[in-house]
Scaffold this motif. Structure first.
Motif, PDB file in Angstrom:
ATOM      1  N   CYS A 137       0.098   4.268  -6.153  1.00  0.00           N
ATOM      2  CA  CYS A 137       0.637   3.333  -7.141  1.00  0.00           C
ATOM      3  C   CYS A 137      -0.157   3.457  -8.435  1.00  0.00           C
ATOM      4  N   ASN A 138       0.563   3.404  -9.586  1.00  0.00           N
ATOM      5  CA  ASN A 138      -0.095   3.506 -10.881  1.00  0.00           C
ATOM      6  C   ASN A 138      -0.535   2.144 -11.421  1.00  0.00           C
ATOM      7  N   ASP A 139      -0.005   1.064 -10.859  1.00  0.00           N
ATOM      8  CA  ASP A 139      -0.258  -0.274 -11.407  1.00  0.00           C
ATOM      9  C   ASP A 139      -1.384  -1.010 -10.710  1.00  0.00           C
ATOM     10  N   ALA A 140      -1.855  -0.511  -9.574  1.00  0.00           N
ATOM     11  CA  ALA A 140      -2.914  -1.175  -8.823  1.00  0.00           C
ATOM     12  C   ALA A 140      -4.022  -0.181  -8.524  1.00  0.00           C
ATOM     13  N   ALA A 141      -5.239  -0.672  -8.519  1.00  0.00           N
ATOM     14  CA  ALA A 141      -6.398   0.200  -8.287  1.00  0.00           C
ATOM     15  C   ALA A 141      -6.462   0.647  -6.836  1.00  0.00           C
ATOM     16  N   ALA A 142      -7.141   1.759  -6.627  1.00  0.00           N
ATOM     17  CA  ALA A 142      -7.344   2.251  -5.258  1.00  0.00           C
ATOM     18  C   ALA A 142      -8.063   1.191  -4.439  1.00  0.00           C
ATOM     19  N   GLY A 143      -7.597   0.964  -3.226  1.00  0.00           N
ATOM     20  CA  GLY A 143      -8.161  -0.060  -2.348  1.00  0.00           C
ATOM     21  C   GLY A 143      -7.372  -1.356  -2.359  1.00  0.00           C
ATOM     22  N   THR A 144      -6.514  -1.529  -3.363  1.00  0.00           N
ATOM     23  CA  THR A 144      -5.657  -2.715  -3.416  1.00  0.00           C
ATOM     24  C   THR A 144      -4.582  -2.604  -2.344  1.00  0.00           C
ATOM     25  N   VAL A 145      -4.250  -3.720  -1.727  1.00  0.00           N
ATOM     26  CA  VAL A 145      -3.182  -3.723  -0.734  1.00  0.00           C
ATOM     27  C   VAL A 145      -1.911  -4.261  -1.383  1.00  0.00           C
ATOM     28  N   LEU A 146      -0.832  -3.512  -1.273  1.00  0.00           N
ATOM     29  CA  LEU A 146       0.464  -3.920  -1.801  1.00  0.00           C
ATOM     30  C   LEU A 146       1.329  -4.489  -0.686  1.00  0.00           C
ATOM     31  N   LYS A 147       2.087  -5.499  -1.033  1.00  0.00           N
ATOM     32  CA  LYS A 147       3.176  -5.925  -0.158  1.00  0.00           C
ATOM     33  C   LYS A 147       4.429  -5.257  -0.702  1.00  0.00           C
ATOM     34  N   ILE A 148       5.026  -4.402   0.105  1.00  0.00           N
ATOM     35  CA  ILE A 148       6.186  -3.628  -0.335  1.00  0.00           C
ATOM     36  C   ILE A 148       7.405  -4.104   0.436  1.00  0.00           C
ATOM     37  N   THR A 149       8.435  -4.512  -0.300  1.00  0.00           N
ATOM     38  CA  THR A 149       9.654  -5.022   0.322  1.00  0.00           C
ATOM     39  C   THR A 149      10.820  -4.116  -0.024  1.00  0.00           C
ATOM     40  N   ASN A 150      11.538  -3.677   0.984  1.00  0.00           N
ATOM     41  CA  ASN A 150      12.732  -2.851   0.790  1.00  0.00           C
ATOM     42  C   ASN A 150      13.904  -3.780   0.496  1.00  0.00           C
ATOM     43  N   ASN A 151      14.486  -3.652  -0.702  1.00  0.00           N
ATOM     44  CA  ASN A 151      15.578  -4.543  -1.089  1.00  0.00           C
ATOM     45  C   ASN A 151      16.801  -4.395  -0.191  1.00  0.00           C
ATOM     46  N   ALA A 152      17.033  -3.221   0.343  1.00  0.00           N
ATOM     47  CA  ALA A 152      18.235  -2.976   1.142  1.00  0.00           C
ATOM     48  C   ALA A 152      18.146  -3.621   2.522  1.00  0.00           C
ATOM     49  N   THR A 153      16.947  -3.660   3.096  1.00  0.00           N
ATOM     50  CA  THR A 153      16.801  -4.182   4.468  1.00  0.00           C
ATOM     51  C   THR A 153      16.097  -5.533   4.524  1.00  0.00           C
ATOM     52  N   GLY A 154      15.390  -5.902   3.448  1.00  0.00           N
ATOM     53  CA  GLY A 154      14.627  -7.139   3.456  1.00  0.00           C
ATOM     54  C   GLY A 154      13.314  -7.038   4.220  1.00  0.00           C
ATOM     55  N   LYS A 155      12.990  -5.867   4.737  1.00  0.00           N
ATOM     56  CA  LYS A 155      11.750  -5.686   5.498  1.00  0.00           C
ATOM     57  C   LYS A 155      10.576  -5.436   4.557  1.00  0.00           C
ATOM     58  N   SER A 156       9.387  -5.908   4.984  1.00  0.00           N
ATOM     59  CA  SER A 156       8.185  -5.740   4.180  1.00  0.00           C
ATOM     60  C   SER A 156       7.063  -5.133   5.006  1.00  0.00           C
ATOM     61  N   VAL A 157       6.171  -4.403   4.325  1.00  0.00           N
ATOM     62  CA  VAL A 157       4.949  -3.899   4.952  1.00  0.00           C
ATOM     63  C   VAL A 157       3.806  -4.065   3.959  1.00  0.00           C
ATOM     64  N   TYR A 158       2.582  -3.975   4.482  1.00  0.00           N
ATOM     65  CA  TYR A 158       1.388  -4.049   3.645  1.00  0.00           C
ATOM     66  C   TYR A 158       0.707  -2.682   3.688  1.00  0.00           C
ATOM     67  N   ALA A 159       0.563  -2.079   2.508  1.00  0.00           N
ATOM     68  CA  ALA A 159       0.020  -0.717   2.423  1.00  0.00           C
ATOM     69  C   ALA A 159      -1.122  -0.661   1.423  1.00  0.00           C
ATOM     70  N   LYS A 160      -2.178   0.064   1.789  1.00  0.00           N
ATOM     71  CA  LYS A 160      -3.344   0.187   0.905  1.00  0.00           C
ATOM     72  C   LYS A 160      -3.145   1.350  -0.062  1.00  0.00           C
ATOM     73  N   VAL A 161      -3.500   1.121  -1.335  1.00  0.00           N
ATOM     74  CA  VAL A 161      -3.363   2.137  -2.375  1.00  0.00           C
ATOM     75  C   VAL A 161      -4.468   3.182  -2.222  1.00  0.00           C
ATOM     76  N   LEU A 162      -4.067   4.436  -2.165  1.00  0.00           N
ATOM     77  CA  LEU A 162      -5.016   5.543  -2.094  1.00  0.00           C
ATOM     78  C   LEU A 162      -5.438   6.023  -3.475  1.00  0.00           C
ATOM     79  N   ASP A 163      -4.461   6.102  -4.377  1.00  0.00           N
ATOM     80  CA  ASP A 163      -4.727   6.649  -5.712  1.00  0.00           C
ATOM     81  C   ASP A 163      -3.475   6.455  -6.550  1.00  0.00           C
ATOM     82  N   VAL A 164      -3.506   6.996  -7.782  1.00  0.00           N
ATOM     83  CA  VAL A 164      -2.317   6.954  -8.620  1.00  0.00           C
ATOM     84  C   VAL A 164      -1.264   7.902  -8.045  1.00  0.00           C
ATOM     85  N   ILE A 165      -0.033   7.705  -8.460  1.00  0.00           N
ATOM     86  CA  ILE A 165       1.064   8.559  -7.989  1.00  0.00           C
ATOM     87  C   ILE A 165       0.870   9.976  -8.532  1.00  0.00           C
ATOM     88  N   PRO A 166       0.953  11.001  -7.693  1.00  0.00           N
ATOM     89  CA  PRO A 166       0.804  12.385  -8.164  1.00  0.00           C
ATOM     90  C   PRO A 166       1.769  12.679  -9.308  1.00  0.00           C
TER      91      PRO A 166
END
Length: 202
Positions: A137-166
């Motif tokens: 992710c480009n908007d959050a620093a490495a180590g930040t945990v994002l809550k990511i929600t899929n708009n199509a399914t309504g499902k969410s997960v929590y993922a840790k940022v590794l680095d900026v997007i390649p």
């Protein structure tokens, strides 16, 4: 032979074959078994250092090739069937991911920031067995945990940022790229998907 010296005209038998006397023409032949000017029985002039040759194994004909339907090559980002089944089973065991508690700690003292956009998928071996989902992710620093929600399914997960997007053309305009285990838990498959990411500024 009385010594290891050889001269032109010496005749020798090196090694021998075990044959079925009723079937092999070799059993009826009488090769010369004597050294010139020094006749000896065959058994005495066979080289002792030569091991007995085993009979050759029969060679079976190669099976005929049969035409089979061509199988399309698997894409790099597509998880295997076994991995997918493990992820489905673990979605209940790990809830929305291993990093959920860390996300709640990071957002405890400030309201999370929400950002909408498109997400994509990268291949990783992590997350299938332990629920540890990762992302770029480009908007959050490495180590930040994002809550990511899929708009199509309504499902969410929590993922840790590794680095900026390649910085490659296929990632242009994306707000996150998640591991394929995370994408499977989101019901996103291996293609781009519309999502909302929530995170705290650190």
């Amino acid at each position: 032979l009385p010594s290891d010296e050889l001269t032109v005209g010496h005749q020798m038998i090196i090694g021998f074959l075990k044959v079925d006397k009723t079937q092999s023409p070799l059993a009826t032949e009488n090769p010369t078994t004597s050294v010139q000017n020094n006749p000896q029985p065959k058994a005495e002039i066979v080289a002792e250092t030569q091991p007995e040759k085993p009979a050759a194994a029969p060679v079976s004909p190669a099976p005929e090739k049969t035409e089979s339907p061509a199988t399309p090559p698997a894409t790099q980002s597509t998880p295997t069937a076994s991995s997918s089944s493990v992820a489905v089973n673990n979605s209940t065991a790990f809830g929305k991911g291993y990093f959920k508690n860390l996300y709640e700690q990071q957002t405890a003292n400030q309201a999370p920031i929400d950002k909408s956009g498109s997400g994509a998928v990268f291949k990783s071996t992590s997350g299938w067995q332990d629920g540890k989902y990762y992302c770029f992710c480009n908007d959050a620093a490495a180590g930040t945990v994002l809550k990511i929600t899929n708009n199509a399914t309504g499902k969410s997960v929590y993922a840790k940022v590794l680095d900026v997007i390649p910085d490659i053309s296929q990632n242009e305009g994306l707000i996150t790229v998640v591991s394929n285990a995370a994408a499977d838990a989101l019901g996103a498959g291996d293609s781009k998907f519309d999502c909302i990411v929530s995170f705290s500024k650190q």
